[in-house]
Design a protein around this motif. Structure first.
Motif, PDB file in Angstrom:
ATOM      1  N   GLY A   5      40.181  54.545  36.967  1.00 34.33           N
ATOM      2  CA  GLY A   5      38.767  54.882  36.866  1.00 34.33           C
ATOM      3  C   GLY A   5      37.856  53.703  37.113  1.00 34.33           C
ATOM      4  O   GLY A   5      36.739  53.635  36.591  1.00 34.33           O
ATOM      5  N   ILE A   6      38.314  52.751  37.929  1.00 39.11           N
ATOM      6  CA  ILE A   6      37.532  51.535  38.180  1.00 39.11           C
ATOM      7  C   ILE A   6      36.605  51.756  39.364  1.00 39.11           C
ATOM      8  O   ILE A   6      37.035  52.189  40.438  1.00 39.11           O
ATOM      9  CB  ILE A   6      38.460  50.346  38.460  1.00 39.11           C
ATOM     10  N   GLU A   7      35.340  51.449  39.164  1.00 35.14           N
ATOM     11  CA  GLU A   7      34.356  51.575  40.229  1.00 35.14           C
ATOM     12  C   GLU A   7      33.493  50.327  40.222  1.00 35.14           C
ATOM     13  O   GLU A   7      32.927  49.960  39.197  1.00 35.14           O
ATOM     14  CB  GLU A   7      33.461  52.796  40.019  1.00 35.14           C
ATOM     15  N   VAL A   8      33.444  49.625  41.347  1.00 34.96           N
ATOM     16  CA  VAL A   8      32.617  48.437  41.486  1.00 34.96           C
ATOM     17  C   VAL A   8      31.480  48.774  42.431  1.00 34.96           C
ATOM     18  O   VAL A   8      31.705  49.108  43.589  1.00 34.96           O
ATOM     19  CB  VAL A   8      33.430  47.248  42.029  1.00 34.96           C
ATOM     20  N   PHE A  22      38.947  42.847  38.410  1.00 27.75           N
ATOM     21  CA  PHE A  22      39.848  43.994  38.468  1.00 27.75           C
ATOM     22  C   PHE A  22      40.900  43.913  37.370  1.00 27.75           C
ATOM     23  O   PHE A  22      41.217  44.905  36.701  1.00 27.75           O
ATOM     24  CB  PHE A  22      40.524  44.035  39.842  1.00 27.75           C
ATOM     25  N   CYS A  23      41.449  42.694  37.147  1.00 23.62           N
ATOM     26  CA  CYS A  23      42.455  42.519  36.090  1.00 23.62           C
ATOM     27  C   CYS A  23      41.869  42.836  34.714  1.00 23.62           C
ATOM     28  O   CYS A  23      42.534  43.451  33.870  1.00 23.62           O
ATOM     29  CB  CYS A  23      42.996  41.091  36.117  1.00 23.62           C
ATOM     30  N   VAL A  29      31.581  39.868  41.386  1.00 21.26           N
ATOM     31  CA  VAL A  29      31.737  41.323  41.336  1.00 21.26           C
ATOM     32  C   VAL A  29      32.740  41.748  42.407  1.00 21.26           C
ATOM     33  O   VAL A  29      32.636  41.362  43.565  1.00 21.26           O
ATOM     34  CB  VAL A  29      30.382  42.020  41.563  1.00 21.26           C
ATOM     35  N   GLY A  30      33.732  42.534  42.003  1.00 23.70           N
ATOM     36  CA  GLY A  30      34.757  42.984  42.936  1.00 23.70           C
ATOM     37  C   GLY A  30      35.903  42.011  43.110  1.00 23.70           C
ATOM     38  O   GLY A  30      36.788  42.238  43.927  1.00 23.70           O
ATOM     39  N   SER A  31      35.903  40.911  42.355  1.00 27.36           N
ATOM     40  CA  SER A  31      36.982  39.932  42.464  1.00 27.36           C
ATOM     41  C   SER A  31      38.251  40.454  41.796  1.00 27.36           C
ATOM     42  O   SER A  31      38.214  41.366  40.969  1.00 27.36           O
ATOM     43  CB  SER A  31      36.569  38.620  41.801  1.00 27.36           C
ATOM     44  N   LEU A  48      41.828  43.575  47.812  1.00 27.73           N
ATOM     45  CA  LEU A  48      41.091  44.269  46.762  1.00 27.73           C
ATOM     46  C   LEU A  48      39.701  44.713  47.203  1.00 27.73           C
ATOM     47  O   LEU A  48      39.324  45.868  47.020  1.00 27.73           O
ATOM     48  CB  LEU A  48      40.986  43.386  45.524  1.00 27.73           C
ATOM     49  N   ALA A  49      38.923  43.788  47.783  1.00 30.93           N
ATOM     50  CA  ALA A  49      37.576  44.166  48.223  1.00 30.93           C
ATOM     51  C   ALA A  49      37.612  45.331  49.211  1.00 30.93           C
ATOM     52  O   ALA A  49      36.843  46.286  49.082  1.00 30.93           O
ATOM     53  CB  ALA A  49      36.852  42.960  48.823  1.00 30.93           C
TER      54      ALA A  49
END
Length: 623
Positions: free
Chosen positions: A619-622, A468-469, A462-464, A402-403
């Motif tokens: 549309g996910i942005e970390v 994300f879920c 953040v970014g875990s 994921l990261a």
């Protein structure tokens, strides 16, 4: 000199104890005789006691004066404070206030008391003993304390009110200030003044404590950093990977220290540390010659000019490189470096595998925990370690799939920088809540959110995968929840159990036993329905189009010799075939499933591309 000028500000050192010696292992958890020997030529009697080898520290504050205000930074140990566990701090009687008055400032004239953190040797003079009561020493000041830092110690105090917190300093040096109404809780990036000639601000400095901070002074073209306990002793300039024994997150503390040194390198900035001993004075000083930095001014006010440091290079240099016949591997104990807090799900999985694999390999496998940045800091350390088979790790979706999918500038390449040993198993992420939370499933959570009630959820960073879920749920069902990132899953689980946060995402290894014993309840499984919690419906079953499997795998640094990789892979496969290991993994919510290293590596590469597309579609942005 004991004074420097930063723009329109004058900074003076206020001494409490000029020289105190501490045992090396008490000060640094991972110091070795070899590291000391490498630097002994310049670590003279000012830094290390010749007869005992103990490290010497100073205890002092900084008095900052600008035309419109006066501040004191970190107030040392204090007088008459009972600290029986640390005799050198116990029941002191030092002329600290007299030293301050000699500089022309009385306690009543101080406008701000600034705390980089709330450890016992940094808050002592916040209060003084008057008629048998602890009262604020600086009665007209605002005491600025980190909000996160205060909450951390407050929770410990509330959990056991009769047990002294932080050697009793929370009770005698912090709470009386709060009771007097003088405390002001600030964020780690709080800005106090922004005048051109006298700007003063806090900055985050994670690692040493729960909400550790440093303080920046800017005036005209001048700059100084009051680093508190980011760096304790001059040896850490040469060996920044040395971790203070009190660091709550050693990996984050090392990263903070490295970032500070790199920020100040090749600049004329002052580094005003909290504990460097004895004034040094320019290029004749042995530390200057060794480190190629010039010391001037306020004792340890360091003018960093030519130090250029590489985090990964230093970490690699810190670890011995062994040349041996791969066929003889292993000839000594193996380190399993886990990027998870002790007690968290990933830590439990790692320890379970380490025990069984050690028996197969005929050598013990010991655990080191290095947390921070949702596991990516510890993972980066593994990538930088020697590829001799004596450093391995267990990685989850966050660190290796994921990261990399959402961080374009991640410090490691999850494919090129690792040898994949094999898959451990698959699991889901659990959306969980306190027992009294008003929703019991996703439908109830959506109804709660659409009532307009604010909802916060915690994840382990953040970014875990946990964040994300939650983001997928929000994007697909059109609801809003505020993210509260925690520094590790163990701390998140602890705050959930304590009722400090009501909703969270946890990995299966952490969530399963807590759900089974009724400590918390599960609302949904992000991923497939788990055989460990068969009554908890999946996202897809509750109308959220997401059913990807989430895998755990074992890794070593890239370039591992094939015979060594094969031995580790065989030991992992053997461990996963053990009935007791299988049972314990299932109890943690992980379905054991060995997949050979090269095959898992290819799966990871495909998954990274797929998750990038999932992030884009949702549309996910970390950031």
């Amino acid at each position: 000199m004991r004074q420097v000028t930063v723009g329109g500000m004058r900074v003076d050192l206020v001494s409490e104890i000029a020289s105190l010696a501490f045992d090396k292992s008490w000060l640094f958890a991972n110091v070795t005789d070899a590291v000391i020997a490498e630097n002994r030529s310049w670590l003279d009697h000012r830094y290390i006691e010749p007869a005992t080898g103990r490290f010497i520290l100073s205890h002092h504050s900084y008095l900052v004066r600008a035309p419109r205000w006066t501040a004191i930074v970190d107030t040392c140990c204090g007088n008459h404070k009972k600290r029986p566990r640390v005799p050198v701090w116990n029941d002191l009687n030092q002329p600290y206030l007299e030293n301050m008055r000699a500089l022309g400032v009385a306690p009543e004239e101080v406008d701000f008391v600034m705390c980089t953190h709330l450890h016992v040797d940094h808050v002592g003079w916040n209060t003084r003993l008057l008629d048998g009561r602890w009262v604020p020493t600086f009665p007209n000041a605002r005491y600025l304390m980190g909000r996160e830092e205060y909450r951390h110690f407050e929770a410990a105090h509330n959990a056991a009110p009769k047990s002294p917190v932080n050697h009793g300093s929370f009770e005698d040096s912090v709470l009386p200030v709060v009771a007097a109404g003088l405390a002001e809780f600030v964020e780690t990036d709080h800005r106090l003044f922004e005048d051109r000639d006298a700007a003063l601000r806090f900055a985050p400095a994670p690692g040493h404590t729960a909400g550790n901070m440093q303080i920046h002074l800017n005036g005209g073209h001048d700059h100084a950093v009051m680093s508190g306990d980011v760096i304790h002793h001059p040896i850490q300039c040469a060996a920044p990977w040395l971790s203070n024994a009190a660091d709550v997150d050693p990996a984050a503390a090392v990263a903070t220290r490295m970032a500070l040194l790199e920020e100040l390198a090749d600049t004329p900035s002052y580094l005003l540390t909290g504990h460097f001993p004895a004034p040094t004075a320019g290029p004749r000083d042995p530390a200057w010659r060794h480190l190629q930095i010039s010391f001037r001014g306020l004792g340890e006010a360091i003018m960093l000019r030519t130090v250029t440091l590489s985090f990964l290079a230093l970490l690699s240099a810190a670890l011995p490189v062994r040349a041996e016949d791969p066929a003889a591997y292993p000839t000594h104990k193996i380190r399993m470096l886990l990027p998870y807090a002790a007690g968290g799900g990933g830590d439990v999985v790692g320890r379970l595998l380490a025990d069984r694999m050690g028996k197969t390999l005929g050598q013990s496998i010991y655990i080191e925990n290095h947390t921070g940045a949702a596991g990516t800091l510890g993972t980066q350390m593994v990538a930088a370690s020697p590829n001799d088979g004596y450093t391995i790790t267990v990685g989850g979706m966050t660190t290796h799939v994921l990261a990399p999918a959402i961080y374009p500038k991640l410090a490691y390449d999850p494919i090129k920088d690792f040898t994949t040993i094999g898959r451990v198993g698959t699991s889901s992420i659990m959306l969980v809540a306190t027992k009294d939370f008003s929703a019991n499933d996703i439908k109830g959570l959506i109804a709660l959110a659409k009532k307009g009630e604010p909802i916060q959820y915690g994840s382990w960073g953040v970014g875990s995968t946990g964040q994300f879920c939650a983001e997928i749920l929000m994007q697909q069902r059109g609801i809003k929840m505020d993210h509260v990132p925690f520094n590790g899953i163990a701390k998140l689980a602890g705050d959930l159990l304590g009722g400090h946060i009501s909703l969270a995402t946890l990995d299966m290894a952490t969530a399963t036993p807590l759900v089974k014993d009724g400590s918390i309840k599960a609302l949904a499984a992000c991923g497939e329905r788990s055989p460990s919690l068969p009554d908890v419906a999946s996202y897809k079953e509750q109308g959220v189009a997401f059913d990807r499997s989430l895998s755990w795998a074992m890794y070593a640094p890239a370039g591992l010799a094939e015979p060594v990789a094969k031995k580790l892979s065989a030991a992992l496969k053997d461990a996963l075939g053990d009935a007791e290991v299988k049972e314990k993994l299932l109890a943690l919510g992980i379905t054991p499933q060995f997949v050979p290293g090269e095959e898992q590596r290819d799966i990871n590469a495909r998954d990274i591309a797929a998750w990038k597309q999932v992030a884009k579609d949702a549309g996910i942005e970390v950031k």
